[in-house]
Enzyme design. Structure first.
Site, PDB file in Angstrom:
ATOM      1  N   ASP A  95     -90.029  17.225 -51.200  1.00  0.00           N
ATOM      2  CA  ASP A  95     -91.138  17.826 -51.968  1.00  0.00           C
ATOM      3  C   ASP A  95     -92.053  16.841 -52.706  1.00  0.00           C
ATOM      4  O   ASP A  95     -92.371  17.055 -53.886  1.00  0.00           O
ATOM      5  CB  ASP A  95     -90.580  18.846 -52.982  1.00  0.00           C
ATOM      6  N   LYS A 107     -90.078  25.317 -46.815  1.00  0.00           N
ATOM      7  CA  LYS A 107     -89.131  26.272 -47.406  1.00  0.00           C
ATOM      8  C   LYS A 107     -89.818  27.077 -48.506  1.00  0.00           C
ATOM      9  O   LYS A 107     -90.878  26.678 -48.987  1.00  0.00           O
ATOM     10  CB  LYS A 107     -87.926  25.519 -47.977  1.00  0.00           C
ATOM     11  N   CYS A 118     -84.608  21.094 -56.452  1.00  0.00           N
ATOM     12  CA  CYS A 118     -84.563  20.969 -54.993  1.00  0.00           C
ATOM     13  C   CYS A 118     -83.668  19.828 -54.519  1.00  0.00           C
ATOM     14  O   CYS A 118     -82.979  19.963 -53.518  1.00  0.00           O
ATOM     15  CB  CYS A 118     -85.967  20.870 -54.435  1.00  0.00           C
TER      16      CYS A 118
HETATM   17  C1  VGL Z   1     -88.939  23.065 -57.089  1.00  0.00           C
HETATM   18  C2  VGL Z   1     -89.080  24.564 -58.809  1.00  0.00           C
HETATM   19  C3  VGL Z   1     -89.723  25.467 -57.990  1.00  0.00           C
HETATM   20  C4  VGL Z   1     -88.506  21.697 -56.627  1.00  0.00           C
HETATM   21  C5  VGL Z   1     -89.579  23.957 -56.249  1.00  0.00           C
HETATM   22  O1  VGL Z   1     -89.080  21.176 -55.648  1.00  0.00           O
HETATM   23  O2  VGL Z   1     -87.570  21.133 -57.253  1.00  0.00           O
HETATM   24  N1  VGL Z   1     -88.676  23.377 -58.353  1.00  0.00           N
HETATM   25  N2  VGL Z   1     -89.981  25.150 -56.713  1.00  0.00           N
END
Ligand code: VGL
Ligand code: ZN
Length: 203
Positions: A8, A106, A151
């Site tokens: 991410d 995702k 994540c």
């Molecule tokens: C994430 C909160 C919401 C992450 C993704 O990538 O850690 N955290 N969506």
């Protein structure tokens, strides 16, 4: 065979983004530096539809940071973030996209969140990553990215559950620390589950 999993590294998680992770941009260079050491590099993207149920905006009376029950599991509510095809969901401009072999997206199901790169939060649907890795004879993964306490942590725990040896590159991760101490507790949890916590210098 080892694979690098980059979690991410998207604009919305960077300083100034919708769900900024403090100093998140510092790990982009760590990711770029490590890519060439791996035969297989996978990157993940949080990739939500516009009205995703993890967004506080979808729950009148609630604000980001609130925790609700959603489909029988606890859900932290977030600001709208990483909406499919928007600039916020794009990879950081300095990330070396050419060094990535495959991208897994995702969080696409509007009804359920997916912190892990392997499964949704209810563990009902697989993203296909585990099979993808096994088909390429991967038995060990190294993970880095954002956010340590969401994540990254859930991806590491699932990797171990799926019988991969898992290494976390500590200086390649940054966390949210919604509650102070979340990040150090996340490292403890990953270590207790059997992950090795390494520095990028050790790769
Ligand atoms: C994430 C909160 C919401 C992450 C993704 O990538 O850690 N955290 N969506
Ligand atoms: Zn998300």
């Amino acid at each position: 065979m080892q694979a690098l999993i980059i979690v991410d590294l998207q604009n919305d998680f960077m300083p100034g983004g919708a769900l900024a992770v403090p100093n998140g941009d510092e790990v982009v260079s760590v990711a770029n530096r490590l890519m060439s050491r791996f035969e297989l590099v996978v990157a993940t993207q949080d990739w939500h539809p516009p009205h995703h149920s993890s967004f506080a905006s979808q729950h009148p009376g609630h604000k980001p940071g609130d925790v609700i029950q959603l489909g029988g599991i606890e859900q932290v509510l977030w600001p709208d973030h990483c909406i499919q095809e928007t600039a916020g969901a794009a990879f950081h401009r300095d990330l070396n996209i050419a060094g990535i072999n495959k991208v897994f997206q995702k969080g696409v199901d509007p009804a359920i969140d997916s912190y892990s790169t392997f499964f949704d939060n209810a563990h009902l649907r697989s993203t296909g990553l585990a099979d993808f890795l096994r088909a390429r004879r991967v038995d060990e993964v190294c993970l880095l990215g954002l956010a340590t306490d969401y994540c990254v942590k859930f991806s590491v725990l699932d990797a171990i559950n799926e019988d991969f040896r898992a290494n976390v590159i500590e200086d390649g991760c940054r966390g949210i620390d919604l509650q102070p101490g979340d990040v150090s507790r996340a490292f403890e949890e990953m270590r207790d589950a059997g992950a090795r916590i390494l520095s990028s210098e050790e790769i």
